[in-house]
Design a protein around this motif. Structure first.
Motif, PDB file in Angstrom:
ATOM      1  N   UNK A   1      41.556  25.205   8.042  1.00 12.16           N
ATOM      2  CA  UNK A   1      40.376  24.697   8.730  1.00 12.16           C
ATOM      3  C   UNK A   1      40.496  23.184   8.881  1.00 12.16           C
TER       4      UNK A   1
ATOM      5  N   UNK B   1      40.819  19.763  11.708  1.00 13.26           N
ATOM      6  CA  UNK B   1      40.438  19.339  13.060  1.00 13.26           C
ATOM      7  C   UNK B   1      39.221  20.086  13.559  1.00 13.26           C
TER       8      UNK B   1
ATOM      9  N   UNK C   1      46.822  17.713  11.559  1.00  9.14           N
ATOM     10  CA  UNK C   1      45.358  17.779  11.486  1.00  9.14           C
ATOM     11  C   UNK C   1      44.781  18.818  12.429  1.00  9.14           C
ATOM     12  N   UNK C   2      45.420  19.976  12.516  1.00 10.35           N
ATOM     13  CA  UNK C   2      44.848  21.063  13.306  1.00 10.35           C
ATOM     14  C   UNK C   2      45.323  22.393  12.735  1.00 10.35           C
TER      15      UNK C   2
ATOM     16  N   UNK D   1      36.013  21.015  15.222  1.00  9.60           N
ATOM     17  CA  UNK D   1      35.309  20.381  16.346  1.00  9.60           C
ATOM     18  C   UNK D   1      36.165  19.339  17.054  1.00  9.60           C
ATOM     19  N   UNK D   2      37.486  19.399  16.892  1.00  8.94           N
ATOM     20  CA  UNK D   2      38.371  18.452  17.560  1.00  8.94           C
ATOM     21  C   UNK D   2      38.496  17.120  16.851  1.00  8.94           C
ATOM     22  N   UNK D   3      37.869  16.972  15.678  1.00  9.47           N
ATOM     23  CA  UNK D   3      37.937  15.715  14.942  1.00  9.47           C
ATOM     24  C   UNK D   3      39.007  15.830  13.847  1.00  9.47           C
ATOM     25  N   UNK D   4      40.084  15.035  13.960  1.00  4.22           N
ATOM     26  CA  UNK D   4      41.180  15.186  12.993  1.00  4.22           C
ATOM     27  C   UNK D   4      40.768  14.883  11.545  1.00  4.22           C
TER      28      UNK D   4
END
Lengths: 267, 595
Positions: free
Chosen positions: B574, B576, B315-316, B578-581
Motif C-alpha cells: 500500500x 503511493x 513508492x507505488x 492516492x498518487x502521493x509517494x
C-alpha cells in the motif's frame, strides 16, 4: 545518481549491442559441414531475438530510472496494480516465441543423432581415456573386434585391449592417435570410454558428444572442407583434462586411403 | 499518517544474559530465529570470503601461470610447490570454489539467513514452529562446512571432480586422480549433511507459512519475499532428497565396494577395476533432479526481494502482484521438469531432449513475466536511489543479461556448440553468482537497520555498488566471447591447445577485472564493521516500507509478536496511496480512513 545509473545501463546496452553487431561474423570459427551451417543459422536467429530483447529491456530500464526518478516536479506516482490484458499478451508472446525457438532448434541436433543407416557411411570409434584420444577403424572386413579390458595396455601399445590372435574381426582393426576422414564422406562416429566421462568436441563441425564408459554413443557428421582441426575434451576428466586433445584431418579420398594404409602398416 | 510507533514499546523484552553460560545460550546455541539467521549470514560470509579468494588464485594462475603465489605453498606444499599450482590442485580449488558458492553461500544466505530472520516477522509469527530443529540445522550446516574445508588439510587435498562430481571420476576412488579418495569421501559427507540441514530449515519455513501467519495475513497479502521463501522451501524439501540419495550411493561406492555409478570393464591407470555394471548417468539424473531446482532455489528469494524493493523504492504498489505470485509457483513446478537440459550431450533419446528443451523454454516465460512486472512497477513511480535500490536495479539488469543467454543453452543444437565452454560459465555466474549476489547485497543494506539498529553508510554503499556493477560486467561479459570461440571450461592451463592459448589476452583482461571487483568488496566488509560500531541510529522504519517487520523497533526484539500479535488489514504494497509517494500503510497498522 539517477543519471549515472541510467547512463551506465544505456552504455551497457549500447556497447554490448555495437560490439556484437560489428564483430558478429567473426564470433564462431568457420563452419565446415552442412550440420554446422544449420547450427549457425539457429544461432543467428537466437542471437537476433535475444539481442533485441536484451537491448529493449535494458533501454526501458534505463529510461524508467531516469524519467521516474524522485524530483520535486515528479511529485505524483501512478499507483496502478497491473494490466491483465497487457501482461497476458506479453506472457503469451514470450511463450510462443520461446517454444517456437525450441521446436526449430531441435532439428539440427536430431540430424546429428539420427539412428537410421546411412548408405556408404564410414564408421569409426572414438575412445577417450585419461588423458588421450584413440580412434579405431574397422578395416576391410567392416567389423570391430571385441575389446578386452584385461588386455588394455598403453605401455605395450594395445590401447583398446584387442586380441587379434584369437578374434578374427580384430586382425584388420586400425587404431590411431588422430582422426582422419575423407571430405564429403558421411561419418558415423561411435563414442566410447575406458575410464571416466570425456566429451568429443570439434569446433568447426559444431559437434560435441560425451564418451561414457559402458555406453556406445553414435554421432554423425559430414566434413565439407579439407583441413586440420583440433579435437578437444570438454568434460572434466581429471588432472590432465586441459591437455587431452588430438587432430582431425579432413582429406581427399585418395589421400585418406593412403593414410589409412600407412596406419594399417604400423599396427 | 505515521505508521511508526515509538521504539521500546514492544510487548516482551528479552531477559538479559548473566555470565558465560547465559551468553552462550543466547548467542551461540540459540533457538531464536533471529540469532540463527545472523549466524547463517556469518557462516555464508566466511564461505564466500574463502570462495572468492580461491577464484582469484585460479584466475591469476590461468592468466599468468609463472607467477608464484604467496602463502599457498604453506597450505599445500604438494599442490602448489613454490607457489605454482599443479593442474590437479587447480581442479581441487575449482571444486571447492563451486561447492562453497553454490551450497554454502547461494543456498544458505538468501534462504536460511534472511529467510530465518524475516519470514516469521513478515508473517507476524512469534517464532519458528520447530526452534530446536532450526538450531540443529544451523549446526549441521556448520559441521558440513568444516568437513568440506578439512579437505584442504588432508594428504591429497580436495576432490578434483568439480561441484557436480560426475561419476566415474568421483566414484572410482583414489585411482581416478588425486583428491578422489579421502577428499571425495569427505566432500560427499559434507554435501549430504548440508542437504539434510537445508531440509530441516525448509520444514520450518513451510510450517511457519502454513500455520504461523498473523490474523488477516491471507495468502494474497503475503509480501512477495515471503512467497519466494515459501516456494523455495517447498522446492528444497522435494529436490534435496535426490541429492542425499546420490551421496549415499556414492559413499557406498567409496566405502563399501559397491558400484552404483561404475560400469563393468573400467580400466584406470592400467588396472582393471573388476566391477559389475553400474551407471554413470544415474549420478547425473539424480544430481540434476536436485541441481536444476537448486538454481531456482538460489534465485527465487532474490527475485522476491527485487519485487519487494522495486515497489518500496518506487513508492507505488507492485505492478501485477498476482502475476508474480503465479510466476513464482510456476517456476517452482517447472523447475522440476527441466533437469535433462544439463544432459543433452549424454546420448539422450532425441525425443527426451525435445521435451526438456521445450520445458526449459517454458520456464523462461514466468521469468519474463516477472521482468515485465518490475519494469511496470518502475513506470510512473517516484524512484529513490538508496543503496538497496541500486543493487535491485543491478539485479534486474544482470538477470536480463544472464537469463537471455539461457535461451541459447536451452536449444540442443546451439548447446551442442556451447555446452562445456566458458559461455556456460558466463551464463551461470551472471544469473546465479552475480544476480543472487546483488540480491544478497540489496537484502543486507535493506535489513541491516532492522537487525542491528544502525544504518549502513550510504556513501560506502554507493561506491561498493559501482565497483561491483561495473566490475561484474567486465569480468563475466568477455567469458561469452571465450565460449563462442570454443574455449572449454575447467582447463587448468591454456598452454596445451593452440586455439585456447590464442585466447590468453581475454583471460588476462578477465583476471584483472576480477581482481578489481574483489577488491571493491572490501568496501562492503568495511561498511559492515564500521556501521555496526558507529553507524547512525536507525529509526523503526527508515525506508518507509510496508511489511510487518517495520512496525517493530530497530533492532527487532525477541519474540516480538508473541504477546502483541498484529492484525493485518491491508495489502502488502500500500504505497503511493492516492498518487502521493509519501503516503503508505504498513501492514499491521490501521488502514487509512478513506480508501
Amino acid at each position: 545518481m539517477a543519471f549515472l545509473v541510467s547512463l551506465a545501463v544505456v552504455l551497457l546496452a549500447v556497447s554490448t549491442s555495437v560490439l556484437l553487431l560489428l564483430s558478429h561474423q567473426g564470433w564462431l570459427p568457420p563452419a565446415v559441414s552442412l550440420l554446422a551451417k544449420a547450427v549457425d543459422r539457429q544461432f543467428d536467429v537466437t542471437f537476433v531475438i535475444s539481442g533485441v530483447l536484451f537491448a529493449s529491456a535494458q533501454l526501458l530500464l534505463a529510461t524508467f530510472i531516469w524519467k521516474y526518478r524522485s524530483t520535486r516536479r515528479n511529485a505524483r506516482v501512478m499507483p496502478m496494480r497491473g494490466h491483465g490484458i497487457l501482461q497476458g499478451i506479453w506472457t503469451a508472446a514470450m511463450a510462443v516465441l520461446f517454444v517456437w525457438l525450441a521446436v526449430t532448434g531441435f532439428v539440427p541436433w536430431a540430424t546429428a543423432r539420427a539412428t537410421e543407416r546411412i548408405p556408404g557411411v564410414l564408421v569409426v570409434e572414438a575412445w577417450g581415456e585419461q588423458f588421450e584420444w584413440h580412434f579405431r577403424y574397422p578395416g576391410p572386413d567392416g567389423k570391430f573386434g571385441p575389446v578386452h579390458p584385461d588386455l588394455m595396455n598403453d605401455g605395450a601399445g594395445n590401447y583398446l585391449g584387442l586380441a587379434p590372435w584369437r578374434d578374427p574381426a580384430s586382425r584388420d582393426d586400425i587404431v590411431t592417435a588422430n582422426l582422419a576422414v575423407p571430405v564429403n564422406q558421411p561419418v558415423r562416429l561411435i563414442l566410447r570410454s575406458k575410464d571416466v566421462i570425456h566429451s568429443f568436441f570439434v569446433r568447426e563441425l559444431r559437434i560435441k558428444q560425451d564418451a561414457i564408459p559402458g555406453e556406445e554413443i553414435p554421432v554423425h557428421f559430414t566434413a565439407a572442407k579439407t583441413g586440420t582441426y583440433e579435437i578437444v575434451c570438454t568434460e572434466l576428466c581429471g588432472m590432465g583434462h586441459y591437455e587431452m586433445h588430438a587432430k582431425l584431418f579432413v582429406m581427399t579420398e585418395s589421400r585418406f586411403e593412403k593414410w589409412l594404409r600407412k596406419m594399417a602398416a604400423q599396427q | 499518517m505515521n505508521p511508526e510507533r515509538p521504539s521500546g514499546s514492544s510487548g516482551v523484552s528479552q531477559p538479559r544474559p548473566s555470565g558465560l553460560f547465559a551468553f552462550v545460550r543466547k548467542y551461540v546455541f540459540s533457538t531464536d530465529h533471529r540469532v540463527i539467521g545472523v549466524q547463517y549470514f556469518l557462516l555464508g560470509f566466511v564461505a564466500a570470503l574463502i570462495a572468492v579468494v580461491l577464484s582469484l588464485v585460479m584466475r591469476v594462475h590461468l592468466a599468468w601461470p609463472a607467477v608464484r603465489l604467496p602463502l599457498i605453498d604453506r597450505l599445500s606444499p604438494l599442490g602448489a610447490p613454490g607457489g605454482l599450482l599443479t593442474p590437479e590442485y587447480y581442479l581441487s580449488l575449482l571444486t571447492l570454489h563451486g561447492t562453497l558458492m553454490v551450497f554454502f553461500v547461494l543456498t544458505t544466505v538468501p534462504q536460511s539467513a534472511f529467510g530465518n530472520y524475516f519470514l516469521p516477522l513478515q508473517l507476524g509469527a512469534s517464532e519458528m514452529p520447530y526452534p530446536r530443529l532450526n538450531m540443529l540445522s544451523l549446526w549441521l550446516t556448520l559441521a558440513s562446512l568444516v568437513v568440506l574445508l578439512s579437505t584442504l588439510f588432508i594428504a591429497n587435498g580436495p576432490p578434483i571432480s568439480g561441484w557436480t562430481a560426475y561419476a566415474p571420476l568421483s566414484a572410482a576412488g583414489a585411482i581416478a586422480g588425486p583428491g578422489e579418495g579421502m577428499g571425495q569421501t569427505l566432500w560427499t559427507f559434507s554435501i549430504a549433511g548440508l542437504c539434510c540441514a537445508s531440509m530441516m530449515t525448509a520444514v520450518n519455513f513451510i510450517f511457519v507459512t502454513l500455520r504461523g501467519r498473523a490474523q488477516g495475513m491471507t495468502w494474497m497479502r503475503m509480501p512477495l519475499t515471503a512467497w519466494a521463501w515459501f516456494v523455495g522451501a517447498a522446492m528444497i524439501l522435494l529436490s534435496f532428497p535426490a541429492l542425499v540419495v546420490d551421496c549415499v550411493l556414492l559413499l557406498l561406492d567409496h566405502l563399501a565396494g559397491a558400484s552404483f555409478f561404475l560400469p563393468a570393464g573400467l580400466v584406470m591407470s592400467g588396472q582393471v577395476l573388476g566391477l559389475h555394471g553400474g551407471s554413470p548417468l544415474l549420478w547425473q539424473h539424480l544430481f540434476w533432479f536436485f541441481g536444476h531446482p537448486e538454481v531456482y532455489i538460489t534465485i527465487l528469494p532474490a527475485m522476491g526481494l527485487t519485487s519487494h524493493l522495486v515497489s518500496i523504492f518506487s513508492r507505488k504498489p507492485v505492478y501485477g502482484y498476482r502475476a508474480i505470485v503465479y510466476s513464482t509457483v510456476a517456476i517452482g513446478v517447472l523447475g522440476f521438469l527441466v533437469w535433462g537440459h544439463h544432459m543433452f550431450m549424454t546420448g539422450m533419446n532425441p525425443f527426451a531432449a525435445f521435451s526438456f528443451a521445450a520445458l526449459t523454454m517454458a520456464i523462461s516465460v514466468p521469468s519474463a513475466a516477472e521482468v515485465f512486472s518490475w519494469l511496470g512497477t518502475l513506470y510512473g513511480g517516484s524512484i529513490r536511489f538508496a543503496t538497496p535500490m541500486l543493487f535491485t536495479i543491478g539485479f534486474v539488469s544482470v538477470f536480463v543479461t544472464g537469463g537471455l543467454t539461457g535461451i541459447f543453452l536451452a536449444q540442443p543444437s546451439v548447446d551442442m556448440y556451447l555446452h562445456g565452454t566458458y559461455f556456460v560459465v558466463a551464463h551461470l555466474h551472471l544469473v546465479m553468482g552475480v544476480a543472487v549476489g546483488f540480491g544478497i547485497f540489496a537484502a543486507t543494506y535493506f535489513w541491516f537497520p532492522k537487525v542491528t539498529g544502525r544504518m549502513m553508510s550510504e556513501r560506502l554503499g554507493q561506491a561498493h555498488f559501482w565497483l561491483t556493477f561495473v566490475g561484474a560486467y567486465l569480468t563475466f561479459m568477455p567469458m561469452h566471447f571465450l565460449g563462442l570461440k570454443g574455449n572449454p571450461r575447467r582447463y587448468s592451463s591454456l598452454s596445451a591447445v593452440p586455439f585456447v592459448a590464442s585466447l590468453r589476452p581475454v583471460h588476462i583482461f578477465i583476471t584483472i577485472a576480477a581482481l578489481a571487483t574483489a577488491a571493491g568488496q572490501l568496501l562492503f566488509v568495511v561498511n559492515l564493521v564500521w556501521s555496526l560500531l558507529s553507524g547512525a541510529r536507525a529509526p523503526d522504519n527508515p525506508w518507509k516500507a510496508t511489511s510487518l517487520e517495520w512496525i517493530l523497533p530497530s533492532p527487532a526484539p525477541f519474540q516480538a509478536f508473541a504477546t502483541d500479535r498484529p492484525v493485518v488489514q491491508t495489502d502488502p504494497y500500500e504505497l503511493g496511496v492516492g498518487g502521493n509517494p509519501e503516503v503508505y500503510v504498513t501492514q499491521g497498522s490501521a488502514p487509512p480512513a478513506t480508501g
